[in-house]
Write a protein that holds these residues in place. Sequence first.
Motif, PDB file in Angstrom:
ATOM      1  N   GLY A 286      16.208   1.629   5.151  1.00  9.49           N
ATOM      2  CA  GLY A 286      15.429   0.621   4.440  1.00  9.49           C
ATOM      3  C   GLY A 286      15.704  -0.802   4.856  1.00  9.49           C
ATOM      4  N   LEU A 287      16.690  -1.028   5.737  1.00  2.12           N
ATOM      5  CA  LEU A 287      17.032  -2.378   6.178  1.00  2.12           C
ATOM      6  C   LEU A 287      17.225  -2.381   7.682  1.00  2.12           C
ATOM      7  N   GLY A 288      16.514  -3.254   8.375  1.00  2.00           N
ATOM      8  CA  GLY A 288      16.619  -3.316   9.824  1.00  2.00           C
ATOM      9  C   GLY A 288      16.404  -4.713  10.356  1.00  2.00           C
ATOM     10  N   ASN A 289      16.693  -4.870  11.642  1.00  2.00           N
ATOM     11  CA  ASN A 289      16.544  -6.154  12.317  1.00  2.00           C
ATOM     12  C   ASN A 289      16.007  -5.920  13.726  1.00  2.00           C
ATOM     13  N   ARG A 290      15.101  -6.813  14.151  1.00  2.00           N
ATOM     14  CA  ARG A 290      14.621  -6.827  15.530  1.00  2.00           C
ATOM     15  C   ARG A 290      14.796  -8.242  16.070  1.00  2.00           C
ATOM     16  N   GLU A 323      13.823  -6.824   8.104  1.00  2.00           N
ATOM     17  CA  GLU A 323      12.846  -6.091   7.305  1.00  2.00           C
ATOM     18  C   GLU A 323      13.572  -5.190   6.302  1.00  2.00           C
ATOM     19  N   HIS A 324      13.104  -5.233   5.070  1.00  2.00           N
ATOM     20  CA  HIS A 324      13.675  -4.400   4.009  1.00  2.00           C
ATOM     21  C   HIS A 324      12.544  -3.686   3.277  1.00  2.00           C
ATOM     22  N   THR A 325      12.616  -2.381   3.174  1.00  2.00           N
ATOM     23  CA  THR A 325      11.625  -1.596   2.432  1.00  2.00           C
ATOM     24  C   THR A 325      12.321  -0.881   1.282  1.00  2.00           C
ATOM     25  N   ARG A 326      11.586  -0.755   0.183  1.00  2.00           N
ATOM     26  CA  ARG A 326      12.174  -0.157  -1.008  1.00  2.00           C
ATOM     27  C   ARG A 326      11.095   0.544  -1.814  1.00  2.00           C
ATOM     28  N   GLN A 327      11.384   1.757  -2.238  1.00  2.00           N
ATOM     29  CA  GLN A 327      10.474   2.498  -3.096  1.00  2.00           C
ATOM     30  C   GLN A 327      10.654   2.061  -4.547  1.00  2.00           C
ATOM     31  N   LEU A 328       9.533   1.821  -5.202  1.00  2.00           N
ATOM     32  CA  LEU A 328       9.536   1.431  -6.610  1.00  2.00           C
ATOM     33  C   LEU A 328       8.711   2.460  -7.374  1.00  2.00           C
ATOM     34  N   GLY A 329       9.296   3.635  -7.548  1.00  2.00           N
ATOM     35  CA  GLY A 329       8.549   4.730  -8.173  1.00  2.00           C
ATOM     36  C   GLY A 329       7.444   5.185  -7.240  1.00  2.00           C
ATOM     37  N   GLU A 330       6.190   5.097  -7.689  1.00  2.00           N
ATOM     38  CA  GLU A 330       5.051   5.467  -6.858  1.00  2.00           C
ATOM     39  C   GLU A 330       4.629   4.336  -5.928  1.00  2.00           C
ATOM     40  N   GLN A 334       7.745  -4.005   0.822  1.00  2.00           N
ATOM     41  CA  GLN A 334       8.256  -4.356   2.136  1.00  2.00           C
ATOM     42  C   GLN A 334       8.455  -5.862   2.200  1.00  2.00           C
ATOM     43  N   LEU A 335       9.682  -6.269   2.515  1.00  2.00           N
ATOM     44  CA  LEU A 335      10.021  -7.679   2.647  1.00  2.00           C
ATOM     45  C   LEU A 335      10.408  -7.971   4.086  1.00  2.00           C
ATOM     46  N   GLN A 336       9.894  -9.076   4.628  1.00  2.00           N
ATOM     47  CA  GLN A 336      10.228  -9.493   5.986  1.00  2.00           C
ATOM     48  C   GLN A 336      10.570 -10.972   5.990  1.00  2.00           C
ATOM     49  N   ALA A 337      11.534 -11.325   6.826  1.00  2.00           N
ATOM     50  CA  ALA A 337      11.908 -12.728   6.986  1.00  2.00           C
ATOM     51  C   ALA A 337      12.494 -12.912   8.376  1.00  2.00           C
ATOM     52  N   ASP A 379       4.954  -7.430   1.188  1.00  2.00           N
ATOM     53  CA  ASP A 379       3.823  -6.507   1.082  1.00  2.00           C
ATOM     54  C   ASP A 379       4.143  -5.480   0.009  1.00  2.00           C
ATOM     55  N   LEU A 380       3.269  -5.403  -0.980  1.00  2.00           N
ATOM     56  CA  LEU A 380       3.441  -4.468  -2.085  1.00  2.00           C
ATOM     57  C   LEU A 380       2.351  -3.408  -2.005  1.00  2.00           C
TER      58      LEU A 380
END
Length: 679
Positions: A286-290, A323-330, A334-337, A379-380
């Motif tokens: 869920g957490l990465g870097n490029r 980049e960080h992605t996270r599941q919020l139930g259904e 996605q967060l990017q910075a 992005d939600l």
Amino acid sequence: MKKFLLGSLLLCGLSATGQEQLPADSLLPEALVTAYGIRPGQGVAAAVSVLDRTAFMSNGEASPLYALNELPGVRLEERAPGSYRLNIRGSSLRSPFGVRNVKVYWNNLPLTEANGTTPLNLLDVALYRQVEVVRGPAASYYGAGTGGVLNISSLERSGLQSGPEAELAAGSWGYRRLKAGYQQAGSQQQWRLGATQLHSQGYREHSDLLRQNVFWTGRHQLSPRQQLETNLLLARADYSIPGGLTAEQFAEDPRMSRPLSIERNASVHHRYALAGIGHEWTIRPGLGNRTYLFGSSGFYDHPFITDYKRDFSAGGGLRTLFEHTRQLGEHALQLQAGGEYQQGLDLARNFGNRAGQPDTLNFDDEIRSRTALAFAQADLYLRQQLSLSAGLSLNWFANDIFRLWDSAQQRSYRLQKSFDPVWAPRIGALWDISRAWQLYGQISRGFSPPSLDEIRTNEGSLNQDLEAERGTNYELGVRTSLLKGTISGSLTAYYLHLQQTITSFVTEGSTVAQFRNAGETRQRGLETQWQLQLLRTPRWQLESALSATWQHFRFARYRQQENDYSGNALPGIAPLSSSASLHLRYRQGLRLSLMHQATGSMPLNDANTAYTDPYQLLNARLDLRLARWQSSGLRLFFSGQNLLNERYSLGFDLNAFGNRFYQPAAARTFMVGISLELE
């Protein structure tokens, strides 16, 4: 106007590989869209089109021009062989040559330099394995540019194969092309190495071209969580500039060159190197870097009718993204910075031109350019049916010009030009109405500072009054895929309000283009694409579609001394254009492609006193597989361009001195060749 659109409607075709991202039930080859860093398989709330290598092969590998011009809102011009000018939604208004107002990347490395110039003319079409085009301002994620973004990849992002590639071709006007390379695909690494050479004597007097590329691109899996990308490009381009003609000269003999072009050897000689390395790291699930590091260097030798330029450039920078992605139930978030920074140094000298050789030194400059942006995006995704996007960037741009010598003023001096930081927000929403329909909308802000060539013009002036263009774009689009992808398409409507618009002009007694902020423009447009699967059997496949563009671009407020051009149409913009292609494929290796493009009449100056004639282009390519082994096929091909033998220009000099607007393109052209390609 109806006549030129009719030809495209009759063919009713655009390559299926030139599709926009469609709902998942489409049977057409699905393009992997990466714009704005969206999650794989998700749509993007923007006008994004993707071309793969078959689109460029169907149009012949002489030039990327015809493939890119199949896309709505996109126009790649070629004023002389090898001299490109890219226009996305009117972005080339301020460009007498080259690329302005569009950000270009090659394999995730910025090809657009810190000084605002982009050496797109150096790239052979063999490097265009996949191209992603973002139409409209994308400053919230990519930085400067109100026209859009061009992402060029030399490796496919999916379906890689191993094997050699080669081509030997010849054609009209002394055309010769050689290509050789090899591609390796494996679970731990993929790479491609190649070399190309293209030579043409040209249709017009003094329009020869020699372009050479050596390139390498690779992806290497270092560990389950780390991947390394490596890229290298060495390029050479030498081409002559025949110059613009008046309407009378164009009608008399389109093959002639402008007076003095030959005597003063008007031409471009460019040597260039670009290298970069990228590192992708999954820090944890869920957490990465490029991160990408890159550097470039080039030498530019340019005798022209009025002067002689010799420049050396060097630059580099980095782009990083978390980049960080996270599941919020259904749902999913996605967060990017990240950020991007570039710095460049240009050592630029301008001489008089004496019989094609540098004469007395006019001015000698040492120029440092810096550009930077910091950006963030969220992005939600709500139950895979609705996605909301919000992005914001902060941008900086500065030039430091140290004029070591100015012969006109007999002194040295310095100009430091820093532009005010620019905030560029974007909000968007994408709604999956059903499995077959998508609706999206977005509002985005864009900006475009003047390039170095606009601040520092050839006649010697340093324009410290130029300000960055700023625009707000409102956009609404719909996409559909029906009958399991048999019919698919899109329709996009937009309105761009551009302020501080930069336009070109020529002062009385001068032949050199200069630039100024001209007030405001209002740019309204409609873009549409439709693809159809007409036939699909075990032996035969027939694909057809259509793209069309309507552009209503006007000066909202524009005065030029005593002349008021408010309400006039923007020069160089065709109100109507269309493109169509038809592709027939037979399992045993026969392929036939037909392409029709039509462009309407357009004004050539701000006063709207000169207009072009509309024209139509018909191109065709037939190739046959002679042999096949493993994943490669040996093919014989025949192609023809401008089969209707239209007299037209593929680019124009807007607001040109002496009304030399026209840059005639080649008449009917044929090519034949043999190629070894991956299938």
